[in-house]
Design an enzyme around this catalytic site. Structure first.
Site, short mmCIF file in Angstrom:
data_model
loop_
_atom_site.label_atom_id
_atom_site.label_comp_id
_atom_site.label_asym_id
_atom_site.label_seq_id
_atom_site.Cartn_x
_atom_site.Cartn_y
_atom_site.Cartn_z
N LYS A 168 3.39 -6.91 -8.11
CA LYS A 168 2.31 -7.00 -7.12
C LYS A 168 2.25 -5.75 -6.26
O LYS A 168 1.19 -5.32 -5.84
CB LYS A 168 2.49 -8.26 -6.28
CG LYS A 168 1.34 -8.54 -5.33
CD LYS A 168 0.06 -8.87 -6.07
CE LYS A 168 -1.15 -8.97 -5.18
NZ LYS A 168 -2.41 -8.73 -5.94
N CYS B 36 -5.65 -17.70 8.59
CA CYS B 36 -5.31 -18.68 9.62
C CYS B 36 -5.00 -20.04 9.00
O CYS B 36 -5.55 -20.40 7.97
CB CYS B 36 -6.46 -18.84 10.59
SG CYS B 36 -7.00 -17.30 11.31
N TRP C 103 -4.32 -15.20 11.88
CA TRP C 103 -4.28 -13.90 11.20
C TRP C 103 -5.36 -13.09 11.90
O TRP C 103 -6.55 -13.33 11.75
CB TRP C 103 -4.58 -14.13 9.71
CG TRP C 103 -4.82 -12.92 8.88
CD1 TRP C 103 -5.91 -12.09 8.92
CD2 TRP C 103 -3.99 -12.41 7.84
NE1 TRP C 103 -5.79 -11.11 7.97
CE2 TRP C 103 -4.64 -11.27 7.29
CE3 TRP C 103 -2.77 -12.80 7.30
CZ2 TRP C 103 -4.09 -10.53 6.24
CZ3 TRP C 103 -2.24 -12.05 6.26
CH2 TRP C 103 -2.88 -10.94 5.74
N HIS D 57 -20.78 10.07 -26.69
CA HIS D 57 -19.97 11.27 -26.85
C HIS D 57 -18.59 10.96 -27.45
O HIS D 57 -17.65 11.73 -27.27
CB HIS D 57 -19.81 11.99 -25.51
CG HIS D 57 -21.13 12.43 -24.95
ND1 HIS D 57 -21.88 13.44 -25.50
CD2 HIS D 57 -21.87 11.96 -23.91
CE1 HIS D 57 -23.00 13.59 -24.82
NE2 HIS D 57 -23.02 12.70 -23.85
N ASN E 295 -10.75 -21.25 12.45
CA ASN E 295 -10.61 -20.31 11.33
C ASN E 295 -12.00 -19.79 11.04
O ASN E 295 -12.96 -20.55 11.07
CB ASN E 295 -10.13 -21.01 10.05
CG ASN E 295 -8.66 -21.35 10.13
OD1 ASN E 295 -8.01 -21.05 11.12
ND2 ASN E 295 -8.17 -21.98 9.09
N GLY E 296 -12.09 -18.50 10.67
CA GLY E 296 -13.40 -17.94 10.35
C GLY E 296 -13.83 -16.97 11.43
O GLY E 296 -13.01 -16.50 12.22
N LYS F 3 -8.87 -5.75 -15.59
CA LYS F 3 -8.50 -7.17 -15.44
C LYS F 3 -8.15 -7.76 -16.79
O LYS F 3 -7.16 -8.46 -16.94
CB LYS F 3 -9.66 -7.99 -14.84
CG LYS F 3 -9.90 -7.86 -13.37
CD LYS F 3 -8.86 -8.48 -12.47
CE LYS F 3 -7.75 -7.52 -12.16
NZ LYS F 3 -7.93 -6.56 -11.12
N ARG G 114 0.41 -18.51 3.80
CA ARG G 114 -0.91 -17.89 3.89
C ARG G 114 -0.90 -16.62 4.74
O ARG G 114 -1.85 -15.86 4.72
CB ARG G 114 -1.90 -18.89 4.54
CG ARG G 114 -2.12 -20.13 3.71
CD ARG G 114 -2.75 -21.21 4.56
NE ARG G 114 -3.97 -20.75 5.19
CZ ARG G 114 -5.16 -20.77 4.63
NH1 ARG G 114 -5.30 -21.23 3.41
NH2 ARG G 114 -6.22 -20.35 5.27
N GLU H 195 -4.81 -6.34 -18.23
CA GLU H 195 -3.63 -6.76 -17.45
C GLU H 195 -3.17 -8.17 -17.79
O GLU H 195 -1.97 -8.42 -17.88
CB GLU H 195 -4.00 -6.79 -15.96
CG GLU H 195 -3.92 -5.52 -15.24
CD GLU H 195 -4.22 -5.74 -13.76
OE1 GLU H 195 -3.34 -5.44 -12.96
OE2 GLU H 195 -5.33 -6.20 -13.42
N GLU I 50 -13.04 -1.82 -13.72
CA GLU I 50 -12.27 -2.95 -13.16
C GLU I 50 -12.27 -4.13 -14.12
O GLU I 50 -11.26 -4.80 -14.29
CB GLU I 50 -12.86 -3.34 -11.79
CG GLU I 50 -12.26 -4.57 -11.14
CD GLU I 50 -10.77 -4.50 -10.87
OE1 GLU I 50 -10.15 -3.43 -11.05
OE2 GLU I 50 -10.18 -5.54 -10.51
C1 F6R Z 1 -4.70 -4.57 -10.58
C2 F6R Z 1 -3.81 -4.30 -9.47
C3 F6R Z 1 -3.28 -2.91 -9.32
C4 F6R Z 1 -3.31 -2.52 -7.85
C5 F6R Z 1 -2.63 -1.17 -7.62
C6 F6R Z 1 -2.72 -0.74 -6.17
O1 F6R Z 1 -5.06 -5.90 -10.65
O2 F6R Z 1 -3.51 -5.17 -8.71
O3 F6R Z 1 -3.99 -2.00 -10.09
O4 F6R Z 1 -4.64 -2.49 -7.45
O5 F6R Z 1 -1.30 -1.25 -8.00
O6 F6R Z 1 -2.16 -1.70 -5.34
P1 F6R Z 1 -2.44 -1.72 -3.80
O7 F6R Z 1 -3.87 -2.09 -3.60
O8 F6R Z 1 -1.50 -2.74 -3.25
O9 F6R Z 1 -2.17 -0.33 -3.29
#
Ligand code: F6R
Length: 604
Positions: free
Chosen positions: A599, A2, A74, A500, A100-101, A481, A27, A484, A477
């Site tokens: 993305k 929002c 939103w 192992h 918002n919230g 990170k 946003r 990447e 994860e």
């Molecule tokens: C890692 C990342 C990717 C996504 C993957 C799935 O930082 O962003 O590994 O998590 O491509 O994307 P979504 O969640 O949009 O299906």
């Protein structure tokens, strides 16, 4: 998420509000509205859909006035319809407000207000505040707001206008709110970009601040009415910097948004007293015998965490696969299988195809999704939105923690419905979940320590990440990170698997990040740390606050607050996000748009 804009001054308020809301469009939102104080009283115009629909509606009946409030919504509670859009008003239409919230206790407040004769016009949590204001207003708007806020629990930035007063009043807790200072005019906004055309002198309000804005000045108090001093600062941000909230990168901004994102994901859904959660799903949990998690990358690791929780708390057999494998492995599916598709974008082709494969074989389906209106939302039977807001940094951070929180909600939901989770244990978990936003806030304060660790190890060629049980996905994860955004090779293993094979890699050049928070497998993890140390490896431990054993074994320790062991991944992943970020910055990488990545991955 929002967006909020408020204005009192000499300009045409409608223009300022629409312009400000446009600057907050990045946003994301699904409806919009404004209220303007005109000579004929407060006038509200609101529309579902884009700002262009609102602007068109306003164009037909221009509102004359130099005071107003505007909002882009939103949707969380209630669909993105005209009645659910903000502003909401008192029944007599003399007070209007935007929010918002989430007001977490809105259902009980709504029932009590209805019993006292109030009639509601929307499905939102926000509307309860309008009705409360109707009861608390006795001539002083600020006083009325303070009193009404005593009844609500949750996260909020609220802005209120009354047709008799040439002022707007506002308050915030958790959700951000900024005052913009002008000459003969003053502004309010959820984010700085809305203010930039008019002023660069701003006051960032703090939690618990309540503010009265007139043309001439700004008065800030706390919720008890005691005066509060806040410093005005001059922001020299470009529009782009302002969209990043003053952070150098979207990724860092999004890491810092996690406390209120968690509030959004969890806030309105926890019912601690009853030991249940309110997910608003049409799906009948008793019709499900097994779950197939379908997701990729970071969303996949959230799903793996989900598998641990669904099996531990709900005794619900759960299979986990990356979607690109799932769709081609001819999975065994029947009509009591639930395909659980998890995705930030809702557009990932492998996830969509995995879901389609499960559906072809007769599975039921549920999406855990961030992006409203995405393809996935249309292809699943039901959606549990994570409400993380738009995520712009390519490396996913806030969507991950929100997905973990959603997994915890689902596991409690299934656990209670299947009789596998006792009410007392559910209550204990839910109370712990309620603490998560604050706990993540505490972890964020560790950034200087994480930066120090990053400085020490950023030249390493490889990293190893280890974790057990629910912390195994955290290790995966953390490694993802790091690779990447820093392009450093990083591998992750369940800690018990190290001996192992991967143990052969360990020497004095290999930093090993170990998730060693307190839990049933803590002792075993300590043994794994010993194994690393015995071979000269450098251990960076993520440990529970107060653990005095760990500093004797690890070179570096980053403490996270104590929480229920099943929820520890939600606080533990935050330092790993920060570590990846700090290392990438030290190496001069393009943090928000790392090479070769997109993305939204819409190709196979
Ligand atoms: C890692 C990342 C990717 C996504 C993957 C799935 O930082 O962003 O590994 O998590 O491509 O994307 P979504 O969640 O949009 O299906």
């Amino acid at each position: 998420m929002c967006g909020i804009v408020g204005y009192v001054g000499f300009r045409n308020a409608t223009d300022v509000l629409l312009d400000g809301l446009r600057r907050l469009e990045y946003r994301g939102y699904d409806s919009a509205g404004i209220a303007v104080r005109t000579p004929e009283g407060l006038k509200v115009v609101k529309r579902s859909g884009k700002l262009s629909s609102l602007a068109e509606a306003v164009g037909k009946t221009p509102l004359q006035g130099a005071l107003g409030i505007g909002h882009t919504r939103w949707a969380t509670h209630g669909a993105p319809t005209d009645p659910n859009a903000h502003p909401h008003t008192t029944e007599d239409g003399r007070i209007a407000l935007i929010h918002n919230g989430i007001f977490e206790n809105y259902l009980e407040l709504k029932e009590a207000l209805q019993a006292r004769g109030h009639r509601f016009r929307s499905e939102t949590d926000t509307e309860v505040l309008a009705h409360l204001l109707e009861e608390t207003y006795r001539g002083d708007l600020l006083e009325a707001l303070r009193e009404a806020l005593k009844a609500v629990r949750g996260a909020y930035a609220v802005v209120v206008a009354h047709e008799d007063h040439e002022e707007i009043v506002a308050a915030r807790t958790v959700s951000p709110l900024v005052v913009g200072l002008g000459e003969g005019e003053n502004f309010l906004a959820s984010d700085v970009p809305a203010l930039l055309p008019y002023t660069r002198r701003v006051i960032f309000l703090h939690d618990g601040d309540v503010v009265r804005l007139t043309r001439e000045g700004v008065e800030i108090t706390d919720l008890e009415g005691r005066p509060v001093q806040r410093e005005a600062v001059e922001v020299d941000w470009t529009l782009e910097a302002a969209e990043k909230g003053g952070f150098p990168h979207y990724m860092l901004k999004e890491i810092y948004e996690q406390p209120w994102v968690l509030e959004n994901t969890l806030g309105g859904r926890l019912r601690e007293e009853e030991g249940t959660v309110e997910l608003g799903l049409a799906l009948d949990p008793r019709e499900v015998d097994r779950v197939h998690v379908i997701a990729c990358g970071t969303a996949g690791y959230a799903g793996l965490y989900g598998k641990y929780l669904l099996e531990t708390l709900a005794r619900l057999p759960t299979e986990w696969d990356v979607a690109s494998e799932y769709r081609y492995r001819d999975p065994v599916v029947d009509s009591r299988t639930l395909a659980l598709a998890i995705s930030q974008s809702g557009e990932t082709i492998d996830t969509l195809e995995g879901l389609r494969e499960a559906k072809r074989k007769g599975a039921r389906s549920l999406g855990v999704i961030n992006a409203k209106g995405s393809t996935l939302t249309r292809e699943v039977e039901d959606v549990l939105y994570i409400h993380a807001g738009p995520e712009i940094g390519v490396a996913s951070t806030k969507a991950y923690t929100a997905m973990l929180a959603a997994m915890a909600l689902l596991a409690v939901w299934f656990g209670r419905a299947r009789g596998a989770l006792a009410p007392e244990e559910a209550q204990r978990l839910l109370r712990e979940m309620r603490r998560l936003p604050r706990l993540v806030e505490e972890v964020l304060e560790k950034r200087p320590l994480v930066a120090h660790v990053a400085e020490k190890y950023h030249q390493a060629q490889d990293f190893l990440f280890l974790g057990r049980h629910v912390q195994a996905p955290t290790a995966y994860e953390g490694a993802l990170k790091l690779k990447e955004i820093s392009y450093i090779h990083a591998e992750a293993y369940p800690a018990g698997e190290m001996k192992h094979g991967p143990i052969a890699l360990i020497d004095e050049h290999l930093p090993v990040v170990v998730l060693a928070t307190k839990g049933p497998l803590y002792e075993k993890t300590l043994s794994n740390i010993q194994e690393v140390r015995a071979r000269g490896g450098k251990v960076i431990a993520i440990a529970t606050e107060g653990d005095e054993e760990i500093p004797r074994l690890a070179q570096d320790v980053i403490y996270v607050p104590e929480v229920h062991p099943l929820l520890a991944p939600i606080v533990s992943v935050v330092p790993l996000q920060l570590l990846a970020y700090e290392i990438a910055v030290l190496l001069g990488r393009d943090v928000d748009q790392p090479r070769n990545l997109a993305k939204s991955v819409t190709v196979e």
